[in-house]
Design a protein around this motif. Structure first.
Motif, PDB file in Angstrom:
ATOM      1  N   LYS A 112      -8.775  72.472  52.684  1.00 33.19           N
ATOM      2  CA  LYS A 112      -7.564  71.870  53.225  1.00 33.19           C
ATOM      3  C   LYS A 112      -7.911  71.122  54.511  1.00 33.19           C
ATOM      4  N   ILE A 113      -7.404  69.911  54.649  1.00 38.40           N
ATOM      5  CA  ILE A 113      -7.698  69.054  55.787  1.00 38.40           C
ATOM      6  C   ILE A 113      -6.521  69.080  56.754  1.00 38.40           C
ATOM      7  N   TYR A 114      -6.838  69.324  58.019  1.00 35.86           N
ATOM      8  CA  TYR A 114      -5.840  69.245  59.077  1.00 35.86           C
ATOM      9  C   TYR A 114      -6.040  67.905  59.790  1.00 35.86           C
ATOM     10  N   ALA A 115      -5.178  66.962  59.455  1.00 34.47           N
ATOM     11  CA  ALA A 115      -5.271  65.610  60.001  1.00 34.47           C
ATOM     12  C   ALA A 115      -4.555  65.569  61.348  1.00 34.47           C
ATOM     13  N   ARG A 116      -5.315  65.259  62.400  1.00 31.10           N
ATOM     14  CA  ARG A 116      -4.758  65.181  63.752  1.00 31.10           C
ATOM     15  C   ARG A 116      -4.211  63.777  63.992  1.00 31.10           C
ATOM     16  N   VAL A 117      -2.946  63.712  64.367  1.00 29.55           N
ATOM     17  CA  VAL A 117      -2.232  62.447  64.487  1.00 29.55           C
ATOM     18  C   VAL A 117      -2.010  62.134  65.959  1.00 29.55           C
ATOM     19  N   ARG A 118      -2.291  60.903  66.322  1.00 26.42           N
ATOM     20  CA  ARG A 118      -2.038  60.400  67.674  1.00 26.42           C
ATOM     21  C   ARG A 118      -1.403  59.026  67.564  1.00 26.42           C
ATOM     22  N   CYS A 119      -0.352  58.769  68.373  1.00 31.45           N
ATOM     23  CA  CYS A 119       0.388  57.518  68.286  1.00 31.45           C
ATOM     24  C   CYS A 119       0.483  56.882  69.663  1.00 31.45           C
ATOM     25  N   ASN A 120       0.288  55.576  69.699  1.00 28.61           N
ATOM     26  CA  ASN A 120       0.482  54.773  70.900  1.00 28.61           C
ATOM     27  C   ASN A 120       1.488  53.681  70.570  1.00 28.61           C
ATOM     28  N   VAL A 121       2.686  53.772  71.157  1.00 31.41           N
ATOM     29  CA  VAL A 121       3.733  52.778  70.928  1.00 31.41           C
ATOM     30  C   VAL A 121       3.472  51.614  71.879  1.00 31.41           C
ATOM     31  N   THR A 177      12.736  56.838  65.203  1.00 30.57           N
ATOM     32  CA  THR A 177      11.767  57.715  64.540  1.00 30.57           C
ATOM     33  C   THR A 177      10.917  56.931  63.552  1.00 30.57           C
ATOM     34  N   ILE A 178       9.611  57.173  63.617  1.00 33.85           N
ATOM     35  CA  ILE A 178       8.666  56.664  62.624  1.00 33.85           C
ATOM     36  C   ILE A 178       8.228  57.856  61.780  1.00 33.85           C
ATOM     37  N   LYS A 179       8.525  57.797  60.493  1.00 32.20           N
ATOM     38  CA  LYS A 179       8.292  58.934  59.596  1.00 32.20           C
ATOM     39  C   LYS A 179       7.012  58.699  58.799  1.00 32.20           C
ATOM     40  N   LEU A 180       6.089  59.655  58.939  1.00 29.27           N
ATOM     41  CA  LEU A 180       4.821  59.608  58.196  1.00 29.27           C
ATOM     42  C   LEU A 180       4.859  60.608  57.056  1.00 29.27           C
ATOM     43  N   MET A 181       4.162  60.268  56.008  1.00 30.31           N
ATOM     44  CA  MET A 181       4.071  61.163  54.853  1.00 30.31           C
ATOM     45  C   MET A 181       2.758  60.899  54.141  1.00 30.31           C
ATOM     46  N   SER A 182       2.280  61.887  53.407  1.00 25.36           N
ATOM     47  CA  SER A 182       1.042  61.748  52.643  1.00 25.36           C
ATOM     48  C   SER A 182       1.329  62.032  51.178  1.00 25.36           C
ATOM     49  N   ASP A 183       0.570  61.331  50.324  1.00 23.44           N
ATOM     50  CA  ASP A 183       0.706  61.563  48.888  1.00 23.44           C
ATOM     51  C   ASP A 183       0.022  62.858  48.456  1.00 23.44           C
ATOM     52  N   TRP A 184      -0.850  63.399  49.310  1.00 23.50           N
ATOM     53  CA  TRP A 184      -1.448  64.693  49.013  1.00 23.50           C
ATOM     54  C   TRP A 184      -0.433  65.799  49.329  1.00 23.50           C
ATOM     55  N   SER A 185      -0.516  66.884  48.620  1.00 20.05           N
ATOM     56  CA  SER A 185       0.410  67.992  48.833  1.00 20.05           C
ATOM     57  C   SER A 185       0.048  68.739  50.110  1.00 20.05           C
ATOM     58  N   LEU A 186       0.951  69.606  50.540  1.00 18.69           N
ATOM     59  CA  LEU A 186       0.746  70.359  51.769  1.00 18.69           C
ATOM     60  C   LEU A 186      -0.408  71.345  51.655  1.00 18.69           C
ATOM     61  N   VAL A 208      -3.431  68.686  52.542  1.00 20.30           N
ATOM     62  CA  VAL A 208      -3.416  67.979  53.826  1.00 20.30           C
ATOM     63  C   VAL A 208      -2.229  68.473  54.640  1.00 20.30           C
ATOM     64  N   GLU A 209      -2.459  68.613  55.936  1.00 20.97           N
ATOM     65  CA  GLU A 209      -1.384  68.965  56.859  1.00 20.97           C
ATOM     66  C   GLU A 209      -1.553  68.151  58.145  1.00 20.97           C
ATOM     67  N   PHE A 210      -0.461  67.533  58.584  1.00 21.46           N
ATOM     68  CA  PHE A 210      -0.466  66.750  59.813  1.00 21.46           C
ATOM     69  C   PHE A 210      -0.204  67.654  61.010  1.00 21.46           C
ATOM     70  N   VAL A 211      -1.039  67.511  62.033  1.00 21.22           N
ATOM     71  CA  VAL A 211      -0.883  68.290  63.263  1.00 21.22           C
ATOM     72  C   VAL A 211      -1.030  67.346  64.453  1.00 21.22           C
ATOM     73  N   VAL A 217       7.290  60.378  73.924  1.00 22.87           N
ATOM     74  CA  VAL A 217       7.089  60.354  72.478  1.00 22.87           C
ATOM     75  C   VAL A 217       7.066  61.796  72.004  1.00 22.87           C
ATOM     76  N   HIS A 218       8.003  62.124  71.154  1.00 21.15           N
ATOM     77  CA  HIS A 218       8.128  63.498  70.648  1.00 21.15           C
ATOM     78  C   HIS A 218       7.574  63.548  69.226  1.00 21.15           C
ATOM     79  N   ALA A 219       6.509  64.333  69.028  1.00 23.73           N
ATOM     80  CA  ALA A 219       5.861  64.462  67.723  1.00 23.73           C
ATOM     81  C   ALA A 219       6.133  65.857  67.168  1.00 23.73           C
ATOM     82  N   GLN A 220       6.484  65.932  65.902  1.00 18.29           N
ATOM     83  CA  GLN A 220       6.774  67.226  65.299  1.00 18.29           C
ATOM     84  C   GLN A 220       6.565  67.169  63.786  1.00 18.29           C
ATOM     85  N   GLN A 221       6.229  68.324  63.232  1.00 26.58           N
ATOM     86  CA  GLN A 221       6.149  68.475  61.784  1.00 26.58           C
ATOM     87  C   GLN A 221       7.539  68.772  61.231  1.00 26.58           C
TER      88      GLN A 221
END
Length: 510
Positions: free
Chosen positions: A68-77, A181-190, A193-196, A222-226
């Motif tokens: 299982k991959i824990y994908a670390r997400v970082r955003c710069n607006v 809000t910018i909504k991200l999603m992955s085609d892989w199941s939880l 892959v999991e976004f953190v 910027v508020h990030a949440q699962q």
């Protein structure tokens, strides 16, 4: 002849230089064209993936290791553009970094990897409406833990300028604040892959590039949440990772207060001018009130054009509707005043109606102002608390970064080889030569000096006592130093009268 030959040579040299310059320019242009075509090809592939129809079958292979991959997400607006309240859309330019551990990238460079054949997190934007431009690239970061078996980080970078859909709650309009809000999603199941949140670097937003500052106030957080989806509502047996990146804007209400609320208030106040017309002339009275009523209805249409088609009333709608209802009461009062036959009764009815309607309009204005003030302060406190949480998280990330830098410096210092320490030569002072007299003190001469000389030493009272009792601890020699000369006492220290100097027997061993 000589001048003709020199001119020909100069012309030939100039032609050669022009040909070389043209060749270099053409090569540079070709390289730029090739680079541009490669970028266009990558963009077209990404657009094809995101815009592929459902009937096009594409198979993505899962990871070979099955982890299982824990994908670390970082955003710069980078920029927040115009916000359309009617369409409930906003424009933004962002940079998104998705980082994960990739063992296949160990010991390789970015150019050596075919990213089309590598595993990807398959990130797409759930609320994307349209894309103006998009650019993707990959990066490889070696871990800074100093281990030889460490797995490198691979980052998928996405820079895009697009339009996103947002759900707005307009009940408090024009004293509302809205989440973008910018909504991200992955085609892989939880399970795959999991976004953190990426705790190595903080999310950021630029408020100086905000183009909608004339109507909105952009807050710097910027508020990030699962987000976990409800399987009972979706009807799917699988769960998919969803990640929201949210910033907030607060509406500036001055435009609506000056251009709509104030005019409605003036129309309502002008309706009191109908009392200046005699009750015996109801047609003139009704013409005044009905004209003002139609004007208020026109303003209601103006307010509706500033809002989307919603099934509930906003705060400004309630205020405008109150003005319409009040004018309807004014029309009813004018009609009832014409019924009285006596002028005194009609005048008394007008006086009572004037006082009651004035009290109603004053109380309504006070209530509206209090509610507006409470709504505005409540929105400000909520947004300040979110900004404070964002700042605390940024401070935590900064402290962790400083700790990592300090540990990295310590590790680099520990890996450096220590320099060889050369022992300094011992300087031995020879005491004045005295012939021992064994017959006077009754003791044999037991002092043996190096090269036949006794060694004087300076000792304090405390050190002399420790040496007598044998409780003085010996210092352990360092591992890297070579002991060239070992000198050990083989006898007692003979103190002098002042207890500051004495002699001792030594055994010198090389």
């Amino acid at each position: 002849m000589f001048s003709m030959d020199s001119k020909k040579r100069q012309q030939q040299q100039q032609q050669q230089q022009e040909e070389l310059t043209a060749t270099a320019t053409s090569e540079t242009n070709c390289k730029e064209i090739i680079a541009g075509l490669s970028r266009v090809e990558e963009t077209l592939k990404l657009i094809e993936i995101n815009g592929r129809s459902s009937d096009a079958e594409v198979r993505y292979e899962p990871r070979a290791d099955g982890q299982k991959i824990y994908a670390r997400v970082r955003c710069n607006v980078i920029q927040v553009g115009d916000i359309d309240t009617v369409k409930q859309e906003f424009k933004a330019e962002i940079f998104l970094g998705v980082t994960w551990k990739e063992p296949n990238a160990k010991g390789k460079k970015v150019e050596e990897i075919d990213w089309n054949e590598q595993w990807q997190p398959r990130v797409y934007f759930f609320n994307l409406v349209s894309t103006d431009k998009i650019q993707t690239f990959h990066s490889i970061f070696e871990p800074d833990d100093g281990g030889t078996n460490s797995v490198p980080d691979v980052q998928l970078g996405i820079r895009m300028k697009a339009t996103f859909k947002c759900d707005m709650n307009l009940r408090d309009f024009p004293f509302d604040y809205q989440p973008l809000t910018i909504k991200l999603m992955s085609d892989w199941s939880l399970s795959q892959v999991e976004f953190v949140k990426d705790m190595n670097i903080k999310d950021s937003i630029r408020v100086d590039t905000f183009t909608g500052s004339h109507e909105w106030h952009l807050h710097k957080h910027v508020h990030a949440q699962q987000v976990k989806e409800d399987k009972a509502k979706t009807g799917s047996h699988r769960e998919y990772p969803i990640y929201h990146l949210t910033t907030h804007v607060q509406r500036k209400s001055a435009y609506y207060l000056w251009n709509i609320a104030l005019i409605v208030l003036l129309i309502v106040v002008l309706s009191f001018t109908s009392f200046a017309v005699s009750p015996d002339e109801p047609a003139d009275r009704l013409s005044v009130t009905l004209t003002l009523l139609l004007t208020a209805v026109a303003f209601k249409f103006v307010v509706s054009q500033s809002l989307p088609t919603i099934s509930y009333l906003t705060m400004l709608d309630k205020y405008v509707i109150f003005g319409l209802v009040f004018q309807c009461l004014m029309v009813g009062q004018n009609a009832l005043a014409s019924i009285f036959s006596r002028e005194q009764d009609a005048a008394l009815f007008d006086l009572i109606s004037l006082g009651a309607l004035a009290v109603i309009i004053i109380i309504a204005q006070i209530v509206f102002m209090i509610i507006a003030l409470v709504k505005k302060r409540s929105a400000g406190r909520n947004l300040e608390s979110k900004t404070k949480q964002y700042e605390e998280l940024c401070e935590l990330i900064n402290r962790n970064w400083q700790l990592r830098q300090e540990s990295l410096k310590k590790r680099e210092a520990a890996t450096e080889e220590p320099e060889e320490v050369k022992p300094e030569p011992m300087e031995i002072e020879e005491p004045p030569k005295e012939e021992p007299n064994s017959s006077q003190n009754g003791n044999p001469d037991t002092s043996i000096a190096i090269e036949g000389a006794a060694q004087p030493i300076k000792t304090s009272k405390k050190s002399w006592r420790r040496s007598r009792s044998g409780s003085e601890k010996k210092e352990k020699p360092e591992k890297n130093k070579v002991e060239l000369l070992s000198i050990k006492p083989i006898g007692d220290i003979y103190p002098s009268d002042d207890m500051e100097a004495g002699y001792v027997d030594y055994d010198a061993t090389l």
